[in-house]
Design an enzyme around this catalytic site. Structure first.
Site, mmCIF file in Angstrom:
data_model
loop_
_atom_site.group_PDB
_atom_site.id
_atom_site.type_symbol
_atom_site.label_atom_id
_atom_site.label_comp_id
_atom_site.label_asym_id
_atom_site.label_seq_id
_atom_site.Cartn_x
_atom_site.Cartn_y
_atom_site.Cartn_z
ATOM 1 N N TYR A 146 14.971 -11.962 -13.551
ATOM 2 C CA TYR A 146 15.213 -10.591 -14.042
ATOM 3 C C TYR A 146 14.577 -10.449 -15.417
ATOM 4 O O TYR A 146 14.672 -11.366 -16.238
ATOM 5 C CB TYR A 146 16.720 -10.343 -14.204
ATOM 6 N N GLU A 203 14.513 -7.042 -17.270
ATOM 7 C CA GLU A 203 14.584 -5.625 -17.647
ATOM 8 C C GLU A 203 14.144 -5.456 -19.097
ATOM 9 O O GLU A 203 14.537 -6.236 -19.971
ATOM 10 C CB GLU A 203 16.007 -5.094 -17.452
ATOM 11 N N ASP A 243 -4.304 10.840 -10.621
ATOM 12 C CA ASP A 243 -3.792 9.811 -9.719
ATOM 13 C C ASP A 243 -5.000 9.224 -9.005
ATOM 14 O O ASP A 243 -5.547 9.827 -8.089
ATOM 15 C CB ASP A 243 -2.806 10.458 -8.732
ATOM 16 N N THR A 275 -2.052 3.070 -7.531
ATOM 17 C CA THR A 275 -1.423 1.953 -6.837
ATOM 18 C C THR A 275 -2.365 0.776 -7.026
ATOM 19 O O THR A 275 -3.502 0.944 -7.477
ATOM 20 C CB THR A 275 -1.253 2.227 -5.327
ATOM 21 N N LYS A 298 -4.854 -0.487 -2.801
ATOM 22 C CA LYS A 298 -5.845 0.192 -1.944
ATOM 23 C C LYS A 298 -7.226 -0.411 -2.221
ATOM 24 O O LYS A 298 -7.412 -1.596 -1.971
ATOM 25 C CB LYS A 298 -5.770 1.706 -2.184
ATOM 26 N N ARG A 322 1.048 -4.709 -3.146
ATOM 27 C CA ARG A 322 1.628 -3.365 -3.097
ATOM 28 C C ARG A 322 2.346 -3.115 -4.420
ATOM 29 O O ARG A 322 3.224 -3.885 -4.815
ATOM 30 C CB ARG A 322 2.645 -3.241 -1.968
HETATM 31 N N1 DSN Z 1 0.209 6.678 1.734
HETATM 32 C C1 DSN Z 1 -1.027 6.618 0.992
HETATM 33 C C2 DSN Z 1 -2.205 6.950 1.814
HETATM 34 O O1 DSN Z 1 -2.255 6.482 2.935
HETATM 35 O O2 DSN Z 1 -3.117 7.622 1.362
HETATM 36 C C3 DSN Z 1 -0.992 7.442 -0.233
HETATM 37 O O3 DSN Z 1 0.017 6.975 -1.061
#
Ligand code: DSN
Length: 416
Positions: free
Chosen positions: A53, A55, A199, A225, A228, A234
């Site tokens: 942990y 925090e 984003d 994120t 990707k 993730r």
């Molecule tokens: N769920 C994602 C996508 O497939 O584009 C976006 O967060």
């Protein structure tokens, strides 16, 4: 030791794990938001930090024993700042949604206005959709793409911003295949006194490699994120100007999250380290080349590409002229061993659960080593599967050929 303490003895769970490994190995993974992480990232996800942990933030933790967590987080933040040339990085967001939520909370009050890209035009749920917290807590207005070109309608964006006086404008999308004009967004935001948030979840890998313009010099806050095109675990991340750093940090913790997932932060550090290596640029270049080849092949076979093509890792096919729904296409491709997702296309009337489009991406296949000539083979599989929608036998035969083909590009050879 009980069988629940020895994963190799847990037959039920092992069956699920090996089926998932087989699925990822034997199918063509073409969901534009997914990728295959390196074995180093995979190993990092299960590091010893899963037990800890922490925090708070380095040097300001609520628990003892955080000295190594501090070193880890400082290193990861430094890699993130270096990769993207950002003044401040928060590497704690558990996902893109929490990165966006904390960002909004740091600059908006409930009832303030978000101007985001329409979900039906390629935007994301957290950019103001009514079913998301972003549409429930804030007033939302939307911009979209032009009907004729299917590129972002920057004139309409400026008009809407002028009229609605949003507190924040959000640029970035989940199903928009084109470069985004960040200087233009900045100009519009300046004119109406709004913050600009970008984003870049989908294209952050391309940004890191210099193949997509960086939003960092233009945006007040950039979220992403990490799983990707960036090809990490993730999770999420926020980059911002120094002046907003404290407010952002406070909104992640204690604002909306508890303890950071330190084991995921280890994996983020690994992925960011990989992205700082020169071969990451070659990888991203190939992702785009492969996607452009895929787009060319699909158009050549008579399919209509939204915006006429792609600058990025994804294409969006409008299936309406072909008389098929997105849902039917997704199901047929699944049966043929090709994993994809149905997607809305701009101005369509179909329900989201059926949709008229198909979104395909090349980030994962490129990680496996596919080049343009291989994408030609993949395109033929897709075209054939779409021709045989509903014909289970034919689709099964394609799947067998797909499985045979993809064995040339092994992944995770040591995993069982
Ligand atoms: N769920 C994602 C996508 O497939 O584009 C976006 O967060």
């Amino acid at each position: 030791m009980s069988k629940h303490h020895d994963l190799s003895q847990d037959t039920q769970l092992n069956q699920i794990l090996s089926k998932e490994l087989a699925r990822q190995r034997n199918k063509l993974q073409m969901i534009a938001s997914e990728n295959y992480v390196s074995e180093a990232v995979l190993t990092a996800c299960s590091s010893i930090f899963t037990n800890k942990y922490a925090e708070g933030y380095p040097d300001h933790r609520y628990y003892g024993g955080c000295e190594n967590a501090d070193d880890l987080e400082i290193l990861t933040q430094a890699r993130a700042r270096k990769l993207f040339g950002a003044e401040h990085a928060n590497v704690q967001p558990h996902c893109g949604s929490s990165a966006n939520m904390a960002s909004y909370f740091s600059i908006l009050k409930p009832g303030d206005t978000i101007l985001g890209m329409d979900l039906a035009h390629g935007g994301h749920l957290t950019h103001g959709a009514s079913v998301s917290f972003s549409g429930k807590l804030f007033k939302t207005v939307f911009y979209g793409v032009r009907k004729d070109t299917e590129y972002i309608d920057y004139e309409a964006l400026a008009e809407i911003a002028e009229r609605e006086k949003p507190n924040v404008i959000v640029a970035g999308a989940s199903a928009y295949p084109r470069i985004i004009d960040f200087p233009k967004f900045r100009e519009v935001a300046n004119r109406c006194g709004a913050y600009l948030m970008v984003d870049m979840a989908h294209f952050s890998g391309l940004v890191a490699a210099g193949l997509f313009p960086s939003p960092i010099p233009y945006a007040d806050i950039v979220t992403t994120t990490t799983h990707k095109t960036l090809r990490g675990p993730r999770g999420g991340m926020i980059l911002c100007r120094k002046i907003l750093g404290k407010a952002i940090d406070e909104q992640i913790f204690p604002g909306i999250q508890g303890g950071p997932l330190l084991h995921v932060i280890v994996a983020k550090a690994v992925a960011l380290g990989e992205a700082l290596e020169p071969d990451f640029i070659d990888y991203q270049k190939q992702v785009v080349k492969n996607c452009q080849r895929l787009g060319f092949n699909m158009a050549d076979a008579g399919y209509r590409l939204v915006s006429g093509g792609t600058d990025t890792h994804l294409i969006l096919i409008d299936l309406r002229p072909s008389g098929i729904t997105g849902q039917a296409a997704q199901i047929a491709l699944d049966m043929a061993g090709i994993t994809s997702n149905k997607n809305a296309v701009p101005f369509e009337k179909e329900r989201f659960t059926i949709a008229s489009g198909l979104r395909l991406g090349t980030a994962a296949l490129t990680t496996r080593g596919l080049l343009e000539a291989d994408i030609d083979v993949v395109s033929d599989f897709i075209i054939e599967a779409l021709r045989f929608i509903g014909d289970e036998n034919k689709l099964k035969k394609i799947r067998m050929r797909v499985e045979d083909f993809i064995q040339q590009f092994p992944i995770y050879p040591t995993l069982k």
